[in-house]
Design a protein around this motif. Sequence first.
Motif, PDB file in Angstrom:
ATOM      1  N   UNK A 399      12.574  -4.425  -0.395  1.00 47.48           N
ATOM      2  CA  UNK A 399      11.174  -4.556  -0.804  1.00 47.48           C
ATOM      3  C   UNK A 399      10.237  -3.859   0.177  1.00 47.48           C
ATOM      4  N   UNK A 400      10.489  -4.012   1.457  1.00 47.20           N
ATOM      5  CA  UNK A 400       9.575  -3.441   2.444  1.00 47.20           C
ATOM      6  C   UNK A 400       9.682  -1.920   2.511  1.00 47.20           C
ATOM      7  N   UNK A 401      10.878  -1.395   2.324  1.00 49.87           N
ATOM      8  CA  UNK A 401      10.996   0.062   2.265  1.00 49.87           C
ATOM      9  C   UNK A 401      10.241   0.585   1.045  1.00 49.87           C
ATOM     10  N   UNK A 402      10.361  -0.116  -0.097  1.00 49.87           N
ATOM     11  CA  UNK A 402       9.618   0.292  -1.294  1.00 49.87           C
ATOM     12  C   UNK A 402       8.118   0.225  -1.054  1.00 49.87           C
ATOM     13  N   UNK A 403       7.681  -0.774  -0.310  1.00 50.06           N
ATOM     14  CA  UNK A 403       6.257  -0.897  -0.012  1.00 50.06           C
ATOM     15  C   UNK A 403       5.773   0.262   0.848  1.00 50.06           C
ATOM     16  N   UNK A 404       6.574   0.659   1.819  1.00 46.22           N
ATOM     17  CA  UNK A 404       6.215   1.825   2.636  1.00 46.22           C
ATOM     18  C   UNK A 404       6.112   3.079   1.775  1.00 46.22           C
ATOM     19  N   UNK A 405       7.055   3.222   0.835  1.00 49.74           N
ATOM     20  CA  UNK A 405       7.027   4.381  -0.060  1.00 49.74           C
ATOM     21  C   UNK A 405       5.756   4.390  -0.903  1.00 49.74           C
ATOM     22  N   UNK A 406       5.305   3.241  -1.328  1.00 47.03           N
ATOM     23  CA  UNK A 406       4.115   3.173  -2.168  1.00 47.03           C
ATOM     24  C   UNK A 406       2.848   3.529  -1.403  1.00 47.03           C
ATOM     25  N   UNK A 407       2.803   3.151  -0.122  1.00 48.84           N
ATOM     26  CA  UNK A 407       1.657   3.574   0.693  1.00 48.84           C
ATOM     27  C   UNK A 407       1.585   5.097   0.775  1.00 48.84           C
ATOM     28  N   UNK A 408       2.723   5.741   0.828  1.00 45.64           N
ATOM     29  CA  UNK A 408       2.741   7.204   0.867  1.00 45.64           C
ATOM     30  C   UNK A 408       2.434   7.811  -0.490  1.00 45.64           C
ATOM     31  N   UNK A 409       2.860   7.129  -1.552  1.00 49.57           N
ATOM     32  CA  UNK A 409       2.702   7.692  -2.893  1.00 49.57           C
ATOM     33  C   UNK A 409       1.255   7.674  -3.358  1.00 49.57           C
ATOM     34  N   UNK A 410       0.459   6.756  -2.829  1.00 47.24           N
ATOM     35  CA  UNK A 410      -0.913   6.610  -3.301  1.00 47.24           C
ATOM     36  C   UNK A 410      -1.877   6.942  -2.168  1.00 47.24           C
ATOM     37  N   UNK A 411      -2.071   8.204  -1.956  1.00 49.20           N
ATOM     38  CA  UNK A 411      -2.895   8.681  -0.843  1.00 49.20           C
ATOM     39  C   UNK A 411      -4.340   8.919  -1.261  1.00 49.20           C
ATOM     40  N   UNK A 412      -4.659   8.689  -2.553  1.00 49.94           N
ATOM     41  CA  UNK A 412      -5.979   9.100  -3.031  1.00 49.94           C
ATOM     42  C   UNK A 412      -6.912   7.936  -3.314  1.00 49.94           C
ATOM     43  N   UNK A 413      -6.689   6.814  -2.693  1.00 48.60           N
ATOM     44  CA  UNK A 413      -7.588   5.686  -2.884  1.00 48.60           C
ATOM     45  C   UNK A 413      -6.830   4.397  -3.070  1.00 48.60           C
ATOM     46  N   UNK A 414      -7.477   3.286  -2.779  1.00 51.13           N
ATOM     47  CA  UNK A 414      -6.825   1.986  -2.873  1.00 51.13           C
ATOM     48  C   UNK A 414      -6.554   1.647  -4.325  1.00 51.13           C
ATOM     49  N   UNK A 415      -5.368   1.145  -4.615  1.00 52.50           N
ATOM     50  CA  UNK A 415      -5.002   0.789  -5.982  1.00 52.50           C
ATOM     51  C   UNK A 415      -4.435  -0.616  -6.010  1.00 52.50           C
ATOM     52  N   UNK A 416      -5.172  -1.616  -6.534  1.00 55.20           N
ATOM     53  CA  UNK A 416      -4.633  -2.964  -6.609  1.00 55.20           C
ATOM     54  C   UNK A 416      -3.347  -3.039  -7.409  1.00 55.20           C
ATOM     55  N   UNK A 417      -3.129  -2.086  -8.353  1.00 55.23           N
ATOM     56  CA  UNK A 417      -1.909  -2.110  -9.161  1.00 55.23           C
ATOM     57  C   UNK A 417      -0.667  -1.998  -8.296  1.00 55.23           C
ATOM     58  N   UNK A 418      -0.802  -1.317  -7.152  1.00 59.34           N
ATOM     59  CA  UNK A 418       0.345  -1.196  -6.264  1.00 59.34           C
ATOM     60  C   UNK A 418       0.820  -2.584  -5.837  1.00 59.34           C
ATOM     61  N   UNK A 419      -0.137  -3.451  -5.540  1.00 64.11           N
ATOM     62  CA  UNK A 419       0.211  -4.789  -5.094  1.00 64.11           C
ATOM     63  C   UNK A 419       0.734  -5.628  -6.262  1.00 64.11           C
ATOM     64  N   UNK A 420       0.103  -5.498  -7.435  1.00 62.22           N
ATOM     65  CA  UNK A 420       0.542  -6.282  -8.581  1.00 62.22           C
ATOM     66  C   UNK A 420       1.990  -5.991  -8.919  1.00 62.22           C
ATOM     67  N   UNK A 421       2.414  -4.745  -8.824  1.00 65.60           N
ATOM     68  CA  UNK A 421       3.769  -4.393  -9.201  1.00 65.60           C
ATOM     69  C   UNK A 421       4.795  -4.957  -8.239  1.00 65.60           C
ATOM     70  N   UNK A 422       4.342  -5.252  -7.015  1.00 64.21           N
ATOM     71  CA  UNK A 422       5.261  -5.822  -6.026  1.00 64.21           C
ATOM     72  C   UNK A 422       5.225  -7.347  -6.026  1.00 64.21           C
ATOM     73  N   UNK A 423       4.243  -7.938  -6.686  1.00 58.81           N
ATOM     74  CA  UNK A 423       4.105  -9.389  -6.722  1.00 58.81           C
ATOM     75  C   UNK A 423       3.932  -9.816  -8.175  1.00 58.81           C
ATOM     76  N   UNK A 424       5.035  -9.932  -8.931  1.00 58.98           N
ATOM     77  CA  UNK A 424       4.917 -10.247 -10.365  1.00 58.98           C
ATOM     78  C   UNK A 424       4.106 -11.526 -10.590  1.00 58.98           C
ATOM     79  N   UNK A 425       3.244 -11.462 -11.577  1.00 59.84           N
ATOM     80  CA  UNK A 425       2.444 -12.618 -11.934  1.00 59.84           C
ATOM     81  C   UNK A 425       1.147 -12.730 -11.174  1.00 59.84           C
ATOM     82  N   UNK A 426       0.955 -11.909 -10.181  1.00 59.40           N
ATOM     83  CA  UNK A 426      -0.256 -11.975  -9.370  1.00 59.40           C
ATOM     84  C   UNK A 426      -1.390 -11.203 -10.051  1.00 59.40           C
ATOM     85  N   UNK A 427      -2.604 -11.666  -9.857  1.00 58.23           N
ATOM     86  CA  UNK A 427      -3.774 -10.982 -10.430  1.00 58.23           C
ATOM     87  C   UNK A 427      -4.731 -10.602  -9.319  1.00 58.23           C
ATOM     88  N   UNK A 428      -5.344  -9.434  -9.419  1.00 53.88           N
ATOM     89  CA  UNK A 428      -6.310  -8.995  -8.400  1.00 53.88           C
ATOM     90  C   UNK A 428      -7.603  -9.762  -8.593  1.00 53.88           C
TER      91      UNK A 428
END
Length: 428
Positions: A399-428
């Motif tokens: 999970x943590x390696x995937x999270x590091x990859x996502x920080x690199x993948x989204x370099x153009x602004x903060x995206x709450x969806x990144x967090x939602x996809x890692x925490x099923x059922x969570x809402x921003x």
Amino acid sequence: MDSSSPSPRNPSTSAPSADPGPPTDLELLTGDGAAELVAGVFSAVGGEVLGWRVRHVDHRPAAGTTAGYRARVRWGDGAVTDEVLGACSGRLPAGVARLSDGRTEIGMWRYPHDPDLPALPAAADPERMRGIVAELGVRTEEPPRVRLRAYRPRRRAVFQVDVPGTTVFAKVVRPAAARGLHARHRAAVEAGCPVPDALGWTGDGMVLLAALPGRTLRARLTGAEPVDLDLDGVLGVLDALPAGLATTRRETWGQQAPHYAAVIAAAVPDLGPRARAVAAEVDHGTVPEGPDVPVHGDFYESQLVVDGGRVTGLLDIDTAGTGERLDDAACLLGHLDVLTYRHPARAGVISGLGTALQRRFEQWLDPPALRRRVAAVVLSLATGPHRVQEPDWRASTHHRVALAERWLAEMNGFSPARHDSLHPGRRS
């Protein structure tokens, strides 16, 4: 207590495989074979191990491994006790019991007799601590209450020492570091930085520190109450780090990333290529990404003491030095991101603070550089589940390696969806 003794295998159902060769030191200290090492230490002094588990692993590829264990032991008189053990490979320190499987020599010791922390027995003994705090003018008829708050074998330990009317903390470090750590605290206090005041030190490696008002930010974030933190106070505590602490140039999290990728690859080989790819992306070599300033070096929510919404203190300045402000900012953001996964019931509170801090940091730090640095921090945190032997640590590492990859993948602004996809059922 859990037992990690080997499970029987059925040869008729096991698939044939090539000879894996002798175990590495990491496998020897954390795998099934460690049962014999643990049993050997206690059988030599008349104890029978009823159960054991690995509690801490610090692996440094090509340099050695240190492990900590908890064991339940029955003695000859029928008494049953809970014991702590340490073990290491590589260059063995003096004063350890030496065991070998015929290929690798291992050093082991029983807590509190850590070979690199000679002040540990005194710090763990309430009667001896009564004498030590008395030298500071804190006298009590009864021995103080002494609680172990943290222990990293061969590295450090922290004890909370409660006496009537006051609390002090005893930090145990390697003897060569005690005087300098005491001086760092004194210098920081004199400069107006809200670190614990140093009350004294001993030649064998104990530094006594005053308590600070409030609770750690982590305790607040993972508790039940709302968190209304003064963001300017977070920035202000970094600005308060005095130039006198900046005596040693620290490697940035980006420069350390290849080391952490190697540690991950040793613990979870199938993650090796992904971890190394993240490390290659965040390692900026010798090219600076920000101006040199005094940095804390390990700036995250457990290091911040808060009282209400106000920052009242900063802990653990052992790691302070010269570095880039990107590192302290990224360290806090990376830790908060990982913390949301560990405390899903408080994920909204934690990520809300992380989002607010990220927006504030990006007002005066380069956003792409900050995101790369956060990815490097999260990669370093991917070594944590194995190091402290969390249940299901392999899944947490993935999970943590995937999270590091996502920080690199989204370099153009903060995206709450990144967090939602890692925490099923969570809402921003």
